[in-house]
Design a protein around this motif. Sequence first.
Motif, PDB file in Angstrom:
ATOM      1  N   LYS A  75       1.053  -1.169   0.107  1.00 17.36           N
ATOM      2  CA  LYS A  75      -0.277  -0.015  -0.335  1.00 17.36           C
ATOM      3  C   LYS A  75       0.966   0.739   0.100  1.00 17.36           C
ATOM      4  O   LYS A  75       2.009   1.461   0.958  1.00 17.36           O
ATOM      5  CB  LYS A  75      -1.041   0.066   1.184  1.00 17.36           C
ATOM      6  CG  LYS A  75      -2.082  -1.140   1.118  1.00 17.36           C
ATOM      7  CD  LYS A  75      -2.400  -1.316   2.632  1.00 17.36           C
ATOM      8  CE  LYS A  75      -3.623  -2.080   2.367  1.00 17.36           C
ATOM      9  NZ  LYS A  75      -4.584  -2.398   4.139  1.00 17.36           N
ATOM     10  N   VAL A  76       1.212   1.760  -0.692  1.00 16.16           N
ATOM     11  CA  VAL A  76       1.387   3.345  -1.235  1.00 16.16           C
ATOM     12  C   VAL A  76       1.011   4.098  -1.016  1.00 16.16           C
ATOM     13  O   VAL A  76      -0.460   4.592  -1.645  1.00 16.16           O
ATOM     14  CB  VAL A  76       2.349   3.069  -2.150  1.00 16.16           C
ATOM     15  CG1 VAL A  76       2.904   4.387  -2.888  1.00 16.16           C
ATOM     16  CG2 VAL A  76       2.485   2.350  -2.592  1.00 16.16           C
ATOM     17  N   SER A  77       0.886   4.868  -0.100  1.00 15.82           N
ATOM     18  CA  SER A  77      -0.423   6.565   0.427  1.00 15.82           C
ATOM     19  C   SER A  77       0.907   8.103   0.581  1.00 15.82           C
ATOM     20  O   SER A  77       2.100   7.513   0.914  1.00 15.82           O
ATOM     21  CB  SER A  77      -0.508   6.173   1.720  1.00 15.82           C
ATOM     22  OG  SER A  77      -1.409   5.499   1.457  1.00 15.82           O
ATOM     23  N   PRO A  78       0.689   8.918   0.116  1.00 19.64           N
ATOM     24  CA  PRO A  78       0.864  10.863   0.666  1.00 19.64           C
ATOM     25  C   PRO A  78       0.576  10.847   2.108  1.00 19.64           C
ATOM     26  O   PRO A  78      -0.014  10.255   2.375  1.00 19.64           O
ATOM     27  CB  PRO A  78       0.337  11.183  -0.426  1.00 19.64           C
ATOM     28  CG  PRO A  78      -1.149  10.447  -0.593  1.00 19.64           C
ATOM     29  CD  PRO A  78      -0.573   9.059  -0.598  1.00 19.64           C
ATOM     30  N   VAL A  79       1.955  11.215   3.269  1.00 16.45           N
ATOM     31  CA  VAL A  79       1.651  11.346   4.109  1.00 16.45           C
ATOM     32  C   VAL A  79       1.618  13.012   3.775  1.00 16.45           C
ATOM     33  O   VAL A  79       2.442  13.996   3.620  1.00 16.45           O
ATOM     34  CB  VAL A  79       2.416  10.370   5.232  1.00 16.45           C
ATOM     35  CG1 VAL A  79       1.473   9.242   5.096  1.00 16.45           C
ATOM     36  CG2 VAL A  79       3.602  10.363   4.844  1.00 16.45           C
ATOM     37  N   GLY A  80       2.065  13.301   5.741  1.00 14.06           N
ATOM     38  CA  GLY A  80       2.817  14.510   6.057  1.00 14.06           C
ATOM     39  C   GLY A  80       1.587  15.912   5.299  1.00 14.06           C
ATOM     40  O   GLY A  80       0.591  15.605   5.206  1.00 14.06           O
ATOM     41  N   SER A  81       2.423  16.740   4.959  1.00 16.70           N
ATOM     42  CA  SER A  81       1.280  18.338   5.014  1.00 16.70           C
ATOM     43  C   SER A  81       0.517  17.945   3.570  1.00 16.70           C
ATOM     44  O   SER A  81      -0.122  18.985   3.749  1.00 16.70           O
ATOM     45  CB  SER A  81       3.116  19.281   4.744  1.00 16.70           C
ATOM     46  OG  SER A  81       3.509  19.474   5.922  1.00 16.70           O
ATOM     47  N   PHE A  82       1.715  17.813   2.677  1.00 16.65           N
ATOM     48  CA  PHE A  82       0.308  17.047   1.460  1.00 16.65           C
ATOM     49  C   PHE A  82      -0.385  16.693   0.818  1.00 16.65           C
ATOM     50  O   PHE A  82      -1.238  17.236   1.215  1.00 16.65           O
ATOM     51  CB  PHE A  82       1.435  16.870   0.040  1.00 16.65           C
ATOM     52  CG  PHE A  82       0.649  17.380  -1.185  1.00 16.65           C
ATOM     53  CD1 PHE A  82       0.419  17.803  -1.969  1.00 16.65           C
ATOM     54  CD2 PHE A  82       0.184  15.882  -1.549  1.00 16.65           C
ATOM     55  CE1 PHE A  82      -0.161  18.145  -2.635  1.00 16.65           C
ATOM     56  CE2 PHE A  82       0.071  15.560  -2.694  1.00 16.65           C
ATOM     57  CZ  PHE A  82      -0.818  17.482  -3.658  1.00 16.65           C
ATOM     58  N   ALA A  83      -0.773  15.855   2.202  1.00 23.00           N
ATOM     59  CA  ALA A  83      -2.046  14.922   2.453  1.00 23.00           C
ATOM     60  C   ALA A  83      -2.813  15.591   3.608  1.00 23.00           C
ATOM     61  O   ALA A  83      -4.079  15.343   3.451  1.00 23.00           O
ATOM     62  CB  ALA A  83      -1.353  13.716   3.289  1.00 23.00           C
ATOM     63  N   ASN A  84      -2.387  16.544   4.336  1.00 20.62           N
ATOM     64  CA  ASN A  84      -3.106  17.205   5.945  1.00 20.62           C
ATOM     65  C   ASN A  84      -4.257  18.590   4.836  1.00 20.62           C
ATOM     66  O   ASN A  84      -4.663  19.860   5.348  1.00 20.62           O
ATOM     67  CB  ASN A  84      -3.109  17.436   6.487  1.00 20.62           C
ATOM     68  CG  ASN A  84      -1.538  17.922   6.851  1.00 20.62           C
ATOM     69  OD1 ASN A  84      -1.690  19.012   6.226  1.00 20.62           O
ATOM     70  ND2 ASN A  84      -1.027  17.027   7.801  1.00 20.62           N
ATOM     71  N   GLY A  85      -3.083  19.965   3.394  1.00 21.02           N
ATOM     72  CA  GLY A  85      -3.239  20.656   3.710  1.00 21.02           C
ATOM     73  C   GLY A  85      -2.655  21.946   3.795  1.00 21.02           C
ATOM     74  O   GLY A  85      -3.633  22.894   3.569  1.00 21.02           O
ATOM     75  N   THR A  86      -1.885  21.325   4.156  1.00 21.46           N
ATOM     76  CA  THR A  86      -0.451  22.608   4.897  1.00 21.46           C
ATOM     77  C   THR A  86       0.316  22.262   3.833  1.00 21.46           C
ATOM     78  O   THR A  86       1.147  23.317   4.366  1.00 21.46           O
ATOM     79  CB  THR A  86      -0.604  22.045   6.272  1.00 21.46           C
ATOM     80  OG1 THR A  86      -0.013  20.837   6.901  1.00 21.46           O
ATOM     81  CG2 THR A  86      -1.783  22.142   6.672  1.00 21.46           C
ATOM     82  N   SER A  87       0.876  22.832   2.564  1.00 21.25           N
ATOM     83  CA  SER A  87       1.784  22.846   1.882  1.00 21.25           C
ATOM     84  C   SER A  87       2.706  24.064   1.765  1.00 21.25           C
ATOM     85  O   SER A  87       0.733  24.520   1.123  1.00 21.25           O
ATOM     86  CB  SER A  87       1.909  21.490   0.803  1.00 21.25           C
ATOM     87  OG  SER A  87       2.191  20.439   0.976  1.00 21.25           O
ATOM     88  N   LEU A  88       3.340  24.229   1.616  1.00 22.97           N
ATOM     89  CA  LEU A  88       3.843  26.044   1.397  1.00 22.97           C
ATOM     90  C   LEU A  88       4.262  25.865   0.195  1.00 22.97           C
ATOM     91  O   LEU A  88       4.860  24.425  -0.486  1.00 22.97           O
ATOM     92  CB  LEU A  88       4.998  26.032   1.582  1.00 22.97           C
ATOM     93  CG  LEU A  88       4.430  26.231   3.997  1.00 22.97           C
ATOM     94  CD1 LEU A  88       6.295  26.963   3.927  1.00 22.97           C
ATOM     95  CD2 LEU A  88       3.240  27.616   3.809  1.00 22.97           C
ATOM     96  N   HIS A  89       4.821  26.507  -0.663  1.00 24.63           N
ATOM     97  CA  HIS A  89       5.208  26.889  -2.119  1.00 24.63           C
ATOM     98  C   HIS A  89       7.077  26.463  -1.867  1.00 24.63           C
ATOM     99  O   HIS A  89       7.387  26.430  -0.806  1.00 24.63           O
ATOM    100  CB  HIS A  89       5.201  28.282  -3.249  1.00 24.63           C
ATOM    101  CG  HIS A  89       4.166  28.837  -3.547  1.00 24.63           C
ATOM    102  ND1 HIS A  89       3.218  28.020  -4.248  1.00 24.63           N
ATOM    103  CD2 HIS A  89       3.329  30.070  -2.630  1.00 24.63           C
ATOM    104  CE1 HIS A  89       2.299  28.838  -4.764  1.00 24.63           C
ATOM    105  NE2 HIS A  89       2.388  29.909  -3.337  1.00 24.63           N
ATOM    106  N   GLY A  90       6.800  25.080  -3.170  1.00 26.11           N
ATOM    107  CA  GLY A  90       8.358  24.666  -2.750  1.00 26.11           C
ATOM    108  C   GLY A  90       8.359  23.191  -1.626  1.00 26.11           C
ATOM    109  O   GLY A  90       9.279  22.797  -1.694  1.00 26.11           O
ATOM    110  N   SER A  91       6.951  23.440  -1.089  1.00 27.22           N
ATOM    111  CA  SER A  91       7.618  21.994   0.011  1.00 27.22           C
ATOM    112  C   SER A  91       7.642  20.896  -1.131  1.00 27.22           C
ATOM    113  O   SER A  91       6.794  20.318  -2.232  1.00 27.22           O
ATOM    114  CB  SER A  91       5.890  21.977   0.335  1.00 27.22           C
ATOM    115  OG  SER A  91       5.975  23.125   1.390  1.00 27.22           O
TER     116      SER A  91
END
Length: 353
Positions: free
Chosen positions: A41-57
Amino acid sequence: MASPFAALAARLAISAEGALKRNLTLDRSVAIARSIWPQAKVSPVGSFANGTSLHGSDIDLVVDTQNLYSRTRAGLWAQQMEDELIKNRITKPTTTAVHANARVPIVTYIDSKYLIGVDISFTTNGLANTHYVRRELDERAYMRTMIILLKYWLKSRRYNKVYTGGLSSYGLALTIIGYFNVRKTVKARNCTVEDYQRWIEERDYQRLLIDYLTFWSSQWKLATTMLEPAEGAIYKKGTKGHCGKPRNSLLCIADPTDPTNDVTNGTYKIFKLREAMKVLRNRLETVQKDVELDALENIFKKTGTEWPEDDRSRQKFKGRAAKAKSKPTKKGGIRFKTAIDRDGLKRVRFSAD
């Protein structure tokens, strides 16, 4: 009238185009992982997954190998993943690295097509953390705005990396979730029940940020207390089996998904961070209601020119080649070589017989 703080957070967060590039990058990474481990199972985690990513993250990806995890295996898997990424021209040897002897072994690289950084690990801890934070932010969306603003501030001052004594994105999210949960029951002298509720209802981010910064920079007792953010409960250090033995003067926040884990154990720059919080709080006190976005952004960012997104990603790997400190050795049928890269991090390159 829209809040200038909310408008600034929208400016700092990744755009729709940036999100699309990251999703396409994820698709390429997932395809490679599943070509190696079809059942994983391959899943995104962290800021991108919870909607808090910044530019360049960067984006973080977890490969769940169905309870087969061990640190040695994870190091081998990271090396195998790197080889396949290079073989399929997803990345280049000069823009990839394996941190096999880290507490959680990872492969980190830059996608050659979309120029997005990716970190891939082989443990499921990040999944539980991401689900918890996303659930909390979906219920109280105003916390997402505060996280984006404070992430930008931490990043500009280089306090956002745990391995250099800073505060991780997960740690930051827990300080904000914990702050709001504590404020439900513990009120400050300058924050009445009515004030607190009005700030939330009116999305008065200026007052909320000032109170948050005051709470952590002045009111929190580092030497004696620890926080359970999910409960909003404050305990004496060393009680309830959390955070191990009492530690003097360091921030201690229990992980809601694993109460025996102290998320902020590595934040040894907490004293400098608290002083920086006081400075930010004082500057926010002077902000007027009609502040322009550029002026508000200048309060949160560090003075100086920032790297463009693509250049920042390349800079991360510039001169990454490491010089071996010892000859290759062999233990238990596994060959490995230890090296030190320019970040001061050990890298171990595995190969199985």
